[in-house]
Design a protein around this motif. Sequence first.
Motif, PDB file in Angstrom:
ATOM      1  N   ALA A  46      53.321  42.058  37.877  1.00 13.43           N
ATOM      2  CA  ALA A  46      53.470  42.305  36.440  1.00 13.43           C
ATOM      3  C   ALA A  46      54.190  41.164  35.722  1.00 13.43           C
ATOM      4  O   ALA A  46      53.743  40.719  34.657  1.00 13.43           O
ATOM      5  CB  ALA A  46      54.203  43.621  36.217  1.00 13.43           C
ATOM      6  N   ASP A  47      55.308  40.674  36.262  1.00 11.93           N
ATOM      7  CA  ASP A  47      56.051  39.605  35.589  1.00 11.93           C
ATOM      8  C   ASP A  47      55.238  38.315  35.537  1.00 11.93           C
ATOM      9  O   ASP A  47      55.220  37.610  34.519  1.00 11.93           O
ATOM     10  CB  ASP A  47      57.384  39.355  36.293  1.00 11.93           C
ATOM     11  N   ASP A  70      50.379  47.749  33.126  1.00 10.14           N
ATOM     12  CA  ASP A  70      51.119  47.632  34.375  1.00 10.14           C
ATOM     13  C   ASP A  70      51.002  48.958  35.115  1.00 10.14           C
ATOM     14  O   ASP A  70      51.213  50.026  34.527  1.00 10.14           O
ATOM     15  CB  ASP A  70      52.589  47.317  34.115  1.00 10.14           C
ATOM     16  N   GLU A  71      50.659  48.877  36.395  1.00 10.60           N
ATOM     17  CA  GLU A  71      50.507  50.080  37.205  1.00 10.60           C
ATOM     18  C   GLU A  71      51.516  50.056  38.343  1.00 10.60           C
ATOM     19  O   GLU A  71      51.848  48.981  38.863  1.00 10.60           O
ATOM     20  CB  GLU A  71      49.089  50.164  37.769  1.00 10.60           C
ATOM     21  N   ARG A 107      56.914  52.787  46.620  1.00 13.22           N
ATOM     22  CA  ARG A 107      56.731  51.865  45.494  1.00 13.22           C
ATOM     23  C   ARG A 107      57.469  50.556  45.739  1.00 13.22           C
ATOM     24  O   ARG A 107      58.632  50.547  46.180  1.00 13.22           O
ATOM     25  CB  ARG A 107      57.223  52.520  44.208  1.00 13.22           C
ATOM     26  N   ILE A 108      56.779  49.437  45.453  1.00 13.21           N
ATOM     27  CA  ILE A 108      57.383  48.115  45.642  1.00 13.21           C
ATOM     28  C   ILE A 108      57.479  47.325  44.344  1.00 13.21           C
ATOM     29  O   ILE A 108      58.011  46.213  44.334  1.00 13.21           O
ATOM     30  CB  ILE A 108      56.605  47.293  46.684  1.00 13.21           C
ATOM     31  N   GLY A 109      56.968  47.853  43.231  1.00 18.26           N
ATOM     32  CA  GLY A 109      57.042  47.126  41.965  1.00 18.26           C
ATOM     33  C   GLY A 109      55.954  47.575  41.015  1.00 18.26           C
ATOM     34  O   GLY A 109      55.509  48.731  41.049  1.00 18.26           O
ATOM     35  N   ALA A 167      44.307  43.511  33.807  1.00 14.12           N
ATOM     36  CA  ALA A 167      43.795  43.337  32.449  1.00 14.12           C
ATOM     37  C   ALA A 167      42.345  42.900  32.513  1.00 14.12           C
ATOM     38  O   ALA A 167      41.991  42.009  33.291  1.00 14.12           O
ATOM     39  CB  ALA A 167      44.614  42.296  31.690  1.00 14.12           C
ATOM     40  N   LEU A 168      41.499  43.543  31.714  1.00 17.03           N
ATOM     41  CA  LEU A 168      40.084  43.198  31.613  1.00 17.03           C
ATOM     42  C   LEU A 168      39.763  42.971  30.137  1.00 17.03           C
ATOM     43  O   LEU A 168      40.007  43.848  29.306  1.00 17.03           O
ATOM     44  CB  LEU A 168      39.207  44.315  32.175  1.00 17.03           C
TER      45      LEU A 168
END
Length: 286
Positions: free
Chosen positions: A99-100, A121-122, A269-271, A276-277
């Motif tokens: 994400a970042d 962001d998922e 969860r790791i982040g 994006a499309l």
Amino acid sequence: MRRARPADVPAIGAFLAAHADVAMFALSNLASDGLAVEGGVNPPRSMFAWIAGDPVSAFIAITAEGMLLPVLPERASEHWRAVAPDLAGRRAFGLTGGADTARAGFDVLGLGRAGSVLNRDEPHFALDLAALEVPPGHERFTVVRPGEAERPVMEAWRAAYHLEVLGTAPAQAEAVARRDTDRALALDTTRLILRDGVPVSQAGINAAAEGIVQIGGVYTPPELRGQGLARHAVAALLAEKRTAGVARAVLFAASAAAARSYVAIGFRRIGEYRLALFDPPVEIGR
């Protein structure tokens, strides 16, 4: 950043493998289609790539069909700025990555102005398959390696997945679903689960490398949801892969319900991961 050359492939592979949780698309594409050649006839998933460091410490690629695939553990904005002149004028239909890292790319390349059918962001999850928890009642289901007989249900479910999850235009969904199903059958990436002989859910692999797979295309018809079927489909596929020697799986969840299903079978969860499309595809730098 400099343009990657064929001689760099081993070093790129080692770098991507070290960051596999966020690099599965790039790692899988490198293994299957390799680097693209400027001016050549390139497979859709081959990549024009730029790297930094010795050994490689940063990677940005765009596939021949236009998907941006960054893997930037640090100094993301700096690396995006370095490669922006080389990306200018190229056609992009999407961007996916941590994400970042993805957010920095949007800012530097001005992609926030592009129209999109999907841009979010998922939650990002990982699982060491030794810790896979097969759900209770799993013995009630039959696991099927699909063939041509299952094509109609696979195409219908894939088209529905495109409409619901990826925002694909209705006029394109059926054609895209046919291509996706062709690939799934050819590469043997999908498993269906049946209850009383009727397909009720499916799970697939959208990227794979040595010892690790990325789950994608999980789908249960709306009328069957709320019964925990997706977790059985994913668990069935991963149990098979574990037997074949795969040690780890990653995925990103499209909904809170999906996230609960994955946590129920051991994922943690790791982040966050950005997908994006763009619609229409954007010319970078314009």
